[in-house]
Design an enzyme around this catalytic site. Structure first.
Site, PDB file in Angstrom:
ATOM      1  N   GLU A  46       9.465  -2.223   1.363  1.00  0.00           N
ATOM      2  CA  GLU A  46       8.169  -2.746   1.002  1.00  0.00           C
ATOM      3  C   GLU A  46       7.590  -2.467  -0.591  1.00  0.00           C
ATOM      4  O   GLU A  46       7.579  -1.168  -1.118  1.00  0.00           O
ATOM      5  CB  GLU A  46       6.920  -2.158   1.893  1.00  0.00           C
ATOM      6  CG  GLU A  46       5.807  -2.724   1.798  1.00  0.00           C
ATOM      7  CD  GLU A  46       4.632  -2.039   2.440  1.00  0.00           C
ATOM      8  OE1 GLU A  46       3.857  -2.882   3.148  1.00  0.00           O
ATOM      9  OE2 GLU A  46       4.663  -0.738   2.763  1.00  0.00           O
ATOM     10  N   TRP A  47       7.740  -3.523  -1.403  1.00  0.00           N
ATOM     11  CA  TRP A  47       6.871  -3.455  -2.790  1.00  0.00           C
ATOM     12  C   TRP A  47       5.241  -3.259  -2.532  1.00  0.00           C
ATOM     13  O   TRP A  47       4.939  -4.400  -2.362  1.00  0.00           O
ATOM     14  CB  TRP A  47       7.262  -4.350  -3.893  1.00  0.00           C
ATOM     15  CG  TRP A  47       6.815  -3.996  -5.070  1.00  0.00           C
ATOM     16  CD1 TRP A  47       6.324  -2.806  -5.488  1.00  0.00           C
ATOM     17  CD2 TRP A  47       6.837  -4.828  -6.200  1.00  0.00           C
ATOM     18  NE1 TRP A  47       5.975  -3.179  -6.929  1.00  0.00           N
ATOM     19  CE2 TRP A  47       6.177  -4.296  -7.314  1.00  0.00           C
ATOM     20  CE3 TRP A  47       7.219  -6.328  -6.158  1.00  0.00           C
ATOM     21  CZ2 TRP A  47       5.730  -5.056  -8.401  1.00  0.00           C
ATOM     22  CZ3 TRP A  47       6.781  -7.021  -7.538  1.00  0.00           C
ATOM     23  CH2 TRP A  47       6.125  -6.156  -8.505  1.00  0.00           C
ATOM     24  N   ARG A  48       4.728  -1.982  -2.768  1.00  0.00           N
ATOM     25  CA  ARG A  48       3.386  -1.906  -2.613  1.00  0.00           C
ATOM     26  C   ARG A  48       2.824  -2.268  -4.202  1.00  0.00           C
ATOM     27  O   ARG A  48       2.820  -1.576  -4.847  1.00  0.00           O
ATOM     28  CB  ARG A  48       3.074  -0.712  -2.101  1.00  0.00           C
ATOM     29  CG  ARG A  48       2.999  -0.393  -0.802  1.00  0.00           C
ATOM     30  CD  ARG A  48       1.807  -1.165  -0.001  1.00  0.00           C
ATOM     31  NE  ARG A  48       0.664  -0.794  -0.381  1.00  0.00           N
ATOM     32  CZ  ARG A  48      -0.059   0.456  -0.054  1.00  0.00           C
ATOM     33  NH1 ARG A  48       0.239   0.997   0.877  1.00  0.00           N
ATOM     34  NH2 ARG A  48      -1.297   0.762  -0.615  1.00  0.00           N
ATOM     35  N   ARG A  82      -1.943  -4.217  -0.894  1.00  0.00           N
ATOM     36  CA  ARG A  82      -2.952  -3.758   0.102  1.00  0.00           C
ATOM     37  C   ARG A  82      -4.287  -3.595  -0.547  1.00  0.00           C
ATOM     38  O   ARG A  82      -4.421  -3.103  -1.435  1.00  0.00           O
ATOM     39  CB  ARG A  82      -2.483  -2.268   0.632  1.00  0.00           C
ATOM     40  CG  ARG A  82      -3.214  -1.613   1.375  1.00  0.00           C
ATOM     41  CD  ARG A  82      -3.415  -2.284   3.076  1.00  0.00           C
ATOM     42  NE  ARG A  82      -1.988  -2.583   3.598  1.00  0.00           N
ATOM     43  CZ  ARG A  82      -1.373  -3.664   3.842  1.00  0.00           C
ATOM     44  NH1 ARG A  82      -2.044  -4.765   3.667  1.00  0.00           N
ATOM     45  NH2 ARG A  82      -0.374  -3.673   4.437  1.00  0.00           N
ATOM     46  N   HIS A 143      -5.416  -2.779   9.229  1.00  0.00           N
ATOM     47  CA  HIS A 143      -5.339  -1.048   9.017  1.00  0.00           C
ATOM     48  C   HIS A 143      -6.918  -0.657   9.417  1.00  0.00           C
ATOM     49  O   HIS A 143      -7.768  -1.000   8.697  1.00  0.00           O
ATOM     50  CB  HIS A 143      -4.913  -0.552   7.781  1.00  0.00           C
ATOM     51  CG  HIS A 143      -3.503  -1.315   7.319  1.00  0.00           C
ATOM     52  ND1 HIS A 143      -3.455  -2.747   7.043  1.00  0.00           N
ATOM     53  CD2 HIS A 143      -2.354  -0.844   7.394  1.00  0.00           C
ATOM     54  CE1 HIS A 143      -2.095  -2.947   6.715  1.00  0.00           C
ATOM     55  NE2 HIS A 143      -1.374  -1.967   6.947  1.00  0.00           N
ATOM     56  N   LYS A 170       1.004  -6.822  12.881  1.00  0.00           N
ATOM     57  CA  LYS A 170       1.105  -5.199  12.426  1.00  0.00           C
ATOM     58  C   LYS A 170      -0.284  -4.767  12.448  1.00  0.00           C
ATOM     59  O   LYS A 170      -1.302  -5.447  11.945  1.00  0.00           O
ATOM     60  CB  LYS A 170       1.625  -5.220  11.119  1.00  0.00           C
ATOM     61  CG  LYS A 170       1.799  -3.676  10.654  1.00  0.00           C
ATOM     62  CD  LYS A 170       1.876  -3.790   8.913  1.00  0.00           C
ATOM     63  CE  LYS A 170       1.754  -2.218   8.677  1.00  0.00           C
ATOM     64  NZ  LYS A 170       1.656  -2.142   7.317  1.00  0.00           N
ATOM     65  N   ARG A 212       5.509   6.500  15.340  1.00  0.00           N
ATOM     66  CA  ARG A 212       6.634   5.892  14.290  1.00  0.00           C
ATOM     67  C   ARG A 212       7.867   6.089  14.896  1.00  0.00           C
ATOM     68  O   ARG A 212       8.936   5.656  14.321  1.00  0.00           O
ATOM     69  CB  ARG A 212       6.364   6.734  13.016  1.00  0.00           C
ATOM     70  CG  ARG A 212       4.924   6.634  12.423  1.00  0.00           C
ATOM     71  CD  ARG A 212       4.798   7.383  11.264  1.00  0.00           C
ATOM     72  NE  ARG A 212       3.466   6.916  10.402  1.00  0.00           N
ATOM     73  CZ  ARG A 212       3.335   6.137   9.634  1.00  0.00           C
ATOM     74  NH1 ARG A 212       4.048   5.305   9.294  1.00  0.00           N
ATOM     75  NH2 ARG A 212       2.018   6.021   9.242  1.00  0.00           N
ATOM     76  N   SER A 231       3.320   6.373   1.341  1.00  0.00           N
ATOM     77  CA  SER A 231       2.259   5.128   1.090  1.00  0.00           C
ATOM     78  C   SER A 231       1.172   5.101   2.064  1.00  0.00           C
ATOM     79  O   SER A 231       0.198   4.477   1.979  1.00  0.00           O
ATOM     80  CB  SER A 231       2.651   3.921   0.947  1.00  0.00           C
ATOM     81  OG  SER A 231       3.290   3.356   2.122  1.00  0.00           O
ATOM     82  N   GLN A 235       3.823   9.306   7.404  1.00  0.00           N
ATOM     83  CA  GLN A 235       5.174   8.807   7.096  1.00  0.00           C
ATOM     84  C   GLN A 235       6.380   9.796   6.791  1.00  0.00           C
ATOM     85  O   GLN A 235       6.012  10.646   6.496  1.00  0.00           O
ATOM     86  CB  GLN A 235       5.365   7.888   5.886  1.00  0.00           C
ATOM     87  CG  GLN A 235       4.735   6.542   6.054  1.00  0.00           C
ATOM     88  CD  GLN A 235       4.682   5.623   4.609  1.00  0.00           C
ATOM     89  OE1 GLN A 235       5.223   6.219   3.659  1.00  0.00           O
ATOM     90  NE2 GLN A 235       4.121   4.583   4.825  1.00  0.00           N
TER      91      GLN A 235
END
Length: 252
Positions: A46-48, A82, A143, A170, A212, A231, A235
């Protein structure tokens, strides 16, 4: 349930897929991250892009993407800006948010794009149409960093995402108690039993770590692991994550 195939990765079967975020601020930092990720057992990067210092220059964003793609040619790339209201690094207007995502989806150089649910519906539908025209899958997201909504609300949001055309709905929520984690897992189980699309869910922070890990049991198709900098809260290191997912998969 439909399976979602992106390059060599199939969502909706087997163990949850592992996604690792890239959070570099510069092209040099992103290249270093991408080279490090080459050595890691992951499924999706994932490129944030909200961390990228030149995010407002679309030509520079595409040039940075080219550098990442050169290093990771076969890895599915999820392109994510985001928004600040959902925990991101930078506040931007809706017009720029959609221009950025539509422009990058149109390049054909990304595999998945994150689209936040809580935006003007006409804008969301237009971005989904642009993505699908360019063979880009849509991760539609929501989120809540403050709380865990009621089960019915979580179910409602995920169901709405699918109705709008998301390939992978998601949701990520913040638990205040173990009971909140159970609420998220219960909602995940309920939706995954009746949904047409694979879903992605997580309960954040330390309390939510079990969510998770347990995606294969309750019906979440992807989980996020950290290789360098997390991120989002909770995590897990990607190597430890793979070990646990494999362990659970063998028993399942």
């Amino acid at each position: 349930m439909n399976k979602v195939v992106v390059k060599n990765v199939t969502f909706g079967e087997g163990a949850p897929k592992i996604c690792v975020p890239m959070v570099g601020k510069t092209v040099a930092a992103l290249k270093e991250e991408a080279e490090m990720l080459q050595t890691i057992d992951l499924d999706v990067v994932e490129w944030r892009v909200d961390f990228f210092e030149d995010v407002k220059d679309l030509a520079k964003v595409e040039a940075a993407l080219d550098e990442i793609r050169t290093i990771l040619p076969e890895t599915p790339i999820l392109f994510t800006f985001r928004s600040a209201k959902e925990g991101g690094e930078l506040a931007v207007g809706d017009e720029f948010y959609f221009e950025l995502n539509e422009t990058l989806a149109s390049t054909g150089k990304i595999d998945l794009v994150d689209v936040e649910l809580f935006n003007e519906e006409t804008d969301v539908l237009r971005l989904i149409e642009t993505a699908h025209k360019n063979n880009v899958k849509v991760v539609m997201s929501n989120h809540d960093f403050d709380k865990t909504p009621a089960k019915e609300e979580i179910v409602s949001r995920l169901t709405r995402m699918e109705a709008l055309g998301a390939d992978l709905p998601k949701i990520a929520v913040m638990p205040k108690s173990a009971g909140d984690v159970l609420t998220l897992l219960d909602a995940t189980n309920t939706v995954s039993e009746k949904a047409n699309q694979p879903i992605i869910t997580m309960s954040m922070a330390g309390t939510g770590v079990i969510s998770r890990l347990a995606g294969e049991v309750f019906g979440s198709a992807m989980t996020f692991g950290a290789a360098k900098k997390a991120s989002a809260p909770g995590q897990i290191d990607v190597n430890e994550l793979r070990h646990v997912l494999d362990l659970l998969h063998k028993q399942f």
